[in-house]
Structures are given as C-alpha cells and as structure tokens.
Design a protein around this motif. Structure first.
Motif, mmCIF file in Angstrom:
data_model
loop_
_atom_site.group_PDB
_atom_site.id
_atom_site.type_symbol
_atom_site.label_atom_id
_atom_site.label_comp_id
_atom_site.label_asym_id
_atom_site.label_seq_id
_atom_site.Cartn_x
_atom_site.Cartn_y
_atom_site.Cartn_z
ATOM 1 N N ALA A 123 0.718 -1.138 -0.115
ATOM 2 C CA ALA A 123 -0.001 -0.022 -0.113
ATOM 3 C C ALA A 123 0.863 1.223 0.019
ATOM 4 C CB ALA A 123 -0.975 -0.073 1.203
ATOM 5 N N MET A 124 2.072 1.150 0.763
ATOM 6 C CA MET A 124 2.820 2.472 0.747
ATOM 7 C C MET A 124 3.272 2.425 -0.784
ATOM 8 S SD MET A 124 4.961 2.242 4.644
ATOM 9 C CE MET A 124 6.074 3.346 4.165
ATOM 10 N N LEU A 125 3.815 1.460 -1.237
ATOM 11 C CA LEU A 125 4.389 1.800 -2.616
ATOM 12 C C LEU A 125 3.511 2.159 -3.525
ATOM 13 C CD1 LEU A 125 6.557 -1.614 -2.598
ATOM 14 C CD2 LEU A 125 7.511 0.547 -2.298
ATOM 15 N N ASN A 126 2.069 1.756 -3.376
ATOM 16 C CA ASN A 126 1.300 2.008 -4.465
ATOM 17 C C ASN A 126 0.913 3.519 -4.023
ATOM 18 O OD1 ASN A 126 0.867 -0.340 -5.381
ATOM 19 N ND2 ASN A 126 -0.904 -0.985 -4.227
ATOM 20 N N ALA A 127 0.965 4.057 -2.782
ATOM 21 C CA ALA A 127 0.979 5.566 -2.514
ATOM 22 C C ALA A 127 2.182 6.558 -3.120
ATOM 23 C CB ALA A 127 0.638 5.627 -1.331
ATOM 24 N N GLY A 128 3.037 5.759 -3.603
ATOM 25 C CA GLY A 128 4.377 6.702 -4.047
ATOM 26 C C GLY A 128 5.455 6.906 -2.878
ATOM 27 N N LEU A 129 5.427 6.105 -1.644
ATOM 28 C CA LEU A 129 6.157 6.244 -0.710
ATOM 29 C C LEU A 129 7.243 5.374 -0.744
ATOM 30 C CD1 LEU A 129 3.367 6.408 2.285
ATOM 31 C CD2 LEU A 129 4.858 8.320 1.528
ATOM 32 N N SER A 130 8.483 5.799 -0.135
ATOM 33 C CA SER A 130 9.537 4.948 -0.619
ATOM 34 C C SER A 130 9.420 3.911 0.637
ATOM 35 C CB SER A 130 10.621 5.988 -0.045
ATOM 36 O OG SER A 130 11.762 5.355 0.462
ATOM 37 N N VAL A 131 10.080 2.615 0.307
ATOM 38 C CA VAL A 131 10.350 1.811 1.376
ATOM 39 C C VAL A 131 11.750 1.348 1.209
ATOM 40 C CG1 VAL A 131 9.678 -0.540 2.303
ATOM 41 C CG2 VAL A 131 7.798 0.957 1.342
ATOM 42 N N ARG A 132 12.447 1.666 2.142
ATOM 43 C CA ARG A 132 14.174 1.879 2.057
ATOM 44 C C ARG A 132 14.826 0.559 1.789
ATOM 45 N NH1 ARG A 132 16.343 6.256 3.132
ATOM 46 N NH2 ARG A 132 14.586 6.938 1.814
ATOM 47 N N HIS A 133 14.054 -0.295 2.957
ATOM 48 C CA HIS A 133 14.886 -1.711 2.532
ATOM 49 C C HIS A 133 14.616 -2.471 1.309
ATOM 50 C CE1 HIS A 133 10.977 -2.945 4.376
ATOM 51 N NE2 HIS A 133 11.069 -3.842 3.773
ATOM 52 N N ILE A 134 13.491 -2.051 0.713
ATOM 53 C CA ILE A 134 13.181 -2.713 -0.693
ATOM 54 C C ILE A 134 14.068 -2.134 -1.601
ATOM 55 C CG2 ILE A 134 11.251 -3.049 -2.469
ATOM 56 C CD1 ILE A 134 9.338 -3.229 -0.250
ATOM 57 N N GLU A 135 14.173 -0.787 -1.630
ATOM 58 C CA GLU A 135 14.985 0.131 -2.566
ATOM 59 C C GLU A 135 16.321 -0.564 -2.444
ATOM 60 O OE1 GLU A 135 12.991 4.498 -1.890
ATOM 61 O OE2 GLU A 135 15.012 3.941 -1.376
ATOM 62 N N GLU A 136 16.843 -0.980 -1.339
ATOM 63 C CA GLU A 136 18.304 -1.407 -1.111
ATOM 64 C C GLU A 136 18.503 -2.811 -1.088
ATOM 65 O OE1 GLU A 136 19.395 0.751 2.428
ATOM 66 O OE2 GLU A 136 19.776 2.795 1.431
ATOM 67 N N SER A 137 17.249 -3.455 -1.422
ATOM 68 C CA SER A 137 17.388 -5.037 -1.456
ATOM 69 C C SER A 137 17.747 -5.768 -0.109
ATOM 70 C CB SER A 137 18.073 -5.485 -2.665
ATOM 71 O OG SER A 137 17.560 -4.908 -3.782
ATOM 72 N N LYS A 138 17.350 -5.288 1.068
ATOM 73 C CA LYS A 138 17.639 -5.729 2.285
ATOM 74 C C LYS A 138 16.297 -6.267 2.970
ATOM 75 C CE LYS A 138 21.678 -2.594 3.101
ATOM 76 N NZ LYS A 138 22.243 -1.631 3.679
ATOM 77 N N ASN A 139 16.494 -6.852 4.111
ATOM 78 C CA ASN A 139 15.478 -7.444 4.891
ATOM 79 C C ASN A 139 15.364 -5.822 5.731
ATOM 80 O OD1 ASN A 139 13.733 -8.559 6.520
ATOM 81 N ND2 ASN A 139 15.221 -10.041 7.234
ATOM 82 N N VAL A 140 14.176 -5.863 6.327
ATOM 83 C CA VAL A 140 13.775 -4.700 6.980
ATOM 84 C C VAL A 140 14.510 -4.622 8.467
ATOM 85 C CG1 VAL A 140 11.741 -5.688 8.048
ATOM 86 C CG2 VAL A 140 11.761 -3.126 7.791
ATOM 87 N N PRO A 141 15.095 -3.374 8.841
ATOM 88 C CA PRO A 141 15.632 -3.482 10.109
ATOM 89 C C PRO A 141 14.577 -3.373 11.030
ATOM 90 C CG PRO A 141 15.664 -1.209 9.218
ATOM 91 C CD PRO A 141 15.249 -2.191 8.161
ATOM 92 N N MET A 142 15.005 -4.398 12.345
ATOM 93 C CA MET A 142 14.015 -4.627 13.457
ATOM 94 C C MET A 142 14.899 -4.428 14.597
ATOM 95 S SD MET A 142 12.139 -8.064 11.838
ATOM 96 C CE MET A 142 13.517 -8.366 10.656
ATOM 97 N N TYR A 143 14.007 -3.936 15.898
ATOM 98 C CA TYR A 143 14.903 -3.508 16.964
ATOM 99 C C TYR A 143 13.517 -3.995 18.228
ATOM 100 C CZ TYR A 143 17.076 -0.510 13.853
ATOM 101 O OH TYR A 143 17.564 0.084 12.747
ATOM 102 N N LYS A 144 14.390 -4.421 19.245
ATOM 103 C CA LYS A 144 13.766 -5.004 20.468
ATOM 104 C C LYS A 144 13.407 -3.538 21.209
ATOM 105 C CE LYS A 144 15.330 -9.479 21.336
ATOM 106 N NZ LYS A 144 16.020 -10.229 22.475
#
Lengths: 260, 260
Positions: A123-144
C-alpha cells in the motif's frame, strides 16, 4: 507449469517440494502471514497474548485443534506442507529447519496465522512512498524496544518494531495509508525519537539489516510480528513450529480485504 | 452522590447494590459490552467461535483465567459485581438471575467482553439518522436467520440480526457511519429483503419488540451479539454466566476509541 504468483499454485509448489525460497515479492497483492503452531494447552494463552497486543500480533486465522487447514484465509490449504520452510523448536530451542512438517504434526496442535507488514508495504509503494529496505534490497531493520507487551501467565515479550525512514511529510502520509491495515500492524507506533523506545543505535538492528537514513528523514517505527517469536522464545514451550524467517504462508486474501 | 453517567461511578453503584436497571442511555458516549463467562476448558473454543464470527461477536476484552478484572477496557473493574444484573446457566438452562456473581465465581472461569450495538447507534444518532426502536422507546427487534455462523467442535449458532428501518439514502449513510465501528458489529449484513435471511415476518421478532416500518423505508440488518447467547444455549456448557438482557457492562472506553 505452475505460477507462484497465484496463491493456490504457490502453495502447491511448496507442497510438492518444488519451491523453497523467501516469499517477499511473491504473489503480489495477496496477504502473507506469519505462522505459529503450538500445543492446545498453550493455545488459549497465546491467543490472549495476541488479542491484547493486536499491533504486533494481528490474528488472521486460527485452526481447529489438530486441523491443518486455515479455513478463513485459504480454504483447502494445508499448513503442514504449504509454506516453503519451517523452524521446529523444543523448549524454546531451534532444533531443525525443514520444508515439510507432516512428521511433526500432532492431534493436539493449533496453528495461528498472523498478519505481516508486506500488505501495508504494498500500500505504501502504491501511494508513491519510499520503502528503503526494498530499494536497498535488504531485510527490514527490526529492534527490540523497552516497551513491554501486555503479558499473561504464560507469554510476555518486549515489543519488537520494524523501521522505515521517511521525510516528515511522507511519514504523515504513511500513517494515513497504513492505518487502514490494522490486521497488518496498522499505523506506526512511533515517529522520530528511537531513544523513547529504548533503541540506542539504529545502525545495529537486533534483526534484519540496517538501512540508509537520508538527510531530512525521520525513523518511523511499526509494531513487528517478530514479537510473537520473542514471546515463544521466552515461554520455552515444550514444542512449537514457526515459518522460517521470510518464508511466509501466502493466503487467498487480497491485501484490500484487510483494509478498513 | 455518585453519577451513573461516569463509568467508574456507574460500576461502583452496581458494586454496592444501588443500581439494578437496564443500561441503554446510561453513560452516553462510553462503550457498553455483552458479558459471557465460561470455564477455562471451553475458553479457547469460544474465543475461536468469536474470532471466526467477528460481526456478531466482536471481542473487546478477555480476562486471565480466574481473574475478574477486564484490564484492557476497564482497569480496576470487577466483572463479578460491576454489572447491574446477571443470568446464571447450568447445562444451558437459566437457573437464576442475580445482581452479584461473587458466590458463583471460580478459579477456572474466563470472562469475555463483547461489543454491542449501542456504540454505533450513538454514531447514527449523531449523524442525524433515525433509530426507530429508540424513537418508539422499545427494545431493538432481533431475528434468528437461516445463515449459519462458522462453527467449531463446541460452538455453533444461527446468525442473529437486529433490524432498523431506514430510507434507502439513509441506509447508505448508515453503512458509512457504522462501518467505522467494526468492534460494535460494524456495517450491516443485509439491506432490503428479509426472506434472503430466512426471516418470514418482520412483525414477529424472535427477541425484542417489533417496530414501525414507514412507507419508503427498507429493513436494514446488523449482526447481533445475541448470537453468542444462542451459541451457548446450543453448546449447553456445564456452567455459564452472562449479563441479564439489557444490563450491560459499561467500560472506560469512549465510543470513538472503537472507531477506525
């Protein structure tokens, strides 16, 4: 020739052992789900944990005891065979990765299918928003985080979050877009200050990969389904099965069927 | 002098035995809830029934086993004393109505708080829509339908619906207004033709009172929380407690906290 972009055919390829890879980007537009399998004697407490912490743990479907078919989101599917890869845990320890859990299945097992962030990222991509880890071909960063989920007598966990950097204007648009997807973690839980979540270094995620944060961007944090895995690691159940990281269940639901 | 329009004070008045009347119109703007109390050995199956049938049975809160405090929607409340009136069932039979369930409480009981239509009726009234049974000072008309809820090995039920007559234009507006309140039955399940639901005579509701349907109005049907009561009557559990009809639990949540 089966087409893995169609959920029934994707699941069939898994079932016959012809597909064993991560699912991001597969079957675009269809809801993917985290899998947790637990013995019945923990099922109520686990469900309670999910219901009380709906942002990290949005329940999409729960199977009947001993029944491997998730009837709501994929009639005819079999969760024992229809994911590409699974993790088997005993007493909280990973003992094996496998592509089929038939030999581990028991009559007292219950399967939980839990929403994941892929639906709102589409939905973010369809709305023209950047999803950085997809742009950079990475896994999304996750934090406890230092935020505790609402616990019960069996399950507790720190809230785990995923992070996507956005400009402040895009962060507002991302709240609008993702708030429609409550069953896929919904709106962010925090914008701006990682320290308020107890996160000291964005360049060192607890899971996944660090991504570039550009000048003028703020970190935007969403509740993350890995929270269920930390809850299980803490509870150390006698037996548990989950999907292998990134190797999700693909349902017959369209992303828009999750949206309000 | 305590004020029953404030939830904490309403609950205190119930607790000390000074309030025993139906709750419609009390504490306006606050979420009211259906109560179901069951032994732990049925809790998972009941929760599954609710999750699979979220329109009639939207879960607001579930207590820990043996704990009478609904921590999500009313911290500090005690569901054993804080409703005006209860029904006690054994093997599916109503054996007693009472204003306090302390003497019936057991360490193995779990309480379920389930959304009710009052929240969306307030939203309808605020939107200038007619709510006929309120205009006519009656109970809402409710009907058993020929639609089966998704069953499991313990719980099954026909879908029970409530009906409010509206002009077609107002029915569309009612869909818009009530769809925001998914945890209070949400949007209607049908507009127009009672026979498609297996309802043959709108003037003879199965529960509640018949209301006037004016020239040019169509019947609009919403899923109804009485469905949980029919499910329990069918399952005939050894022991169950519910609120007495119309005598709901009043939570600390504002109606708008339910809205998407």
């Amino acid at each position: 020739m089966l087409n893995p972009t169609i959920p029934t055919e994707f699941r069939h390829l898994c079932r016959v052992g012809q597909l064993d890879r991560p699912t991001p980007g597969l079957a675009p537009g269809y809801v993917q789900a985290n899998l947790v399998v637990l013995p019945y004697d923990l099922a109520f407490e686990f469900l309670l944990f999910c219901l009380r912490n709906p942002k990290p743990c949005p329940i999409l479907d729960v199977t009947d005891v001993g029944d491997p078919e998730p009837k709501l989101i994929a009639l005819g599917a079999d969760i024992r065979t229809d994911l590409p890869r699974y993790c088997i845990f005993r007493h909280g320890q990973l003992i094996e990765e496998t592509t089929d859990i038939c030999e581990f299945w028991r009559d007292d097992l219950v399967a939980f299918l839990i929403g994941c962030s892929f639906s709102f990222e589409t939905a973010m991509l369809n709305a023209g928003l950047s999803v950085r880890h997809i742009e950079e071909s990475k896994n999304v960063p996750m934090y406890k985080t230092s935020i505790d989920c609402l616990a019960n007598r069996t399950f507790s966990s720190p809230l785990v979050v995923s992070m996507r950097p956005l400009t402040p204007q895009d962060a507002i648009r991302a709240v609008e877009v993702t708030s429609r997807f409550a069953k896929a973690h919904g709106s962010p839980i925090h914008i701006g200050n990682p320290e308020q979540l107890g996160i000291t270094d964005l360049s060192c995620p607890d899971y996944g990969d660090a991504v570039t944060i550009r000048e003028g961007e703020v970190p935007v944090f969403w509740a993350c389904g890995v929270t269920t895995q930390t809850a299980i690691a803490r509870a150390k159940p006698e037996f548990a099965i989950t999907h292998a990281p990134g190797h999700m269940f693909i349902s017959d639901w369209r992303d828009e069927m999750l949206a309000s």
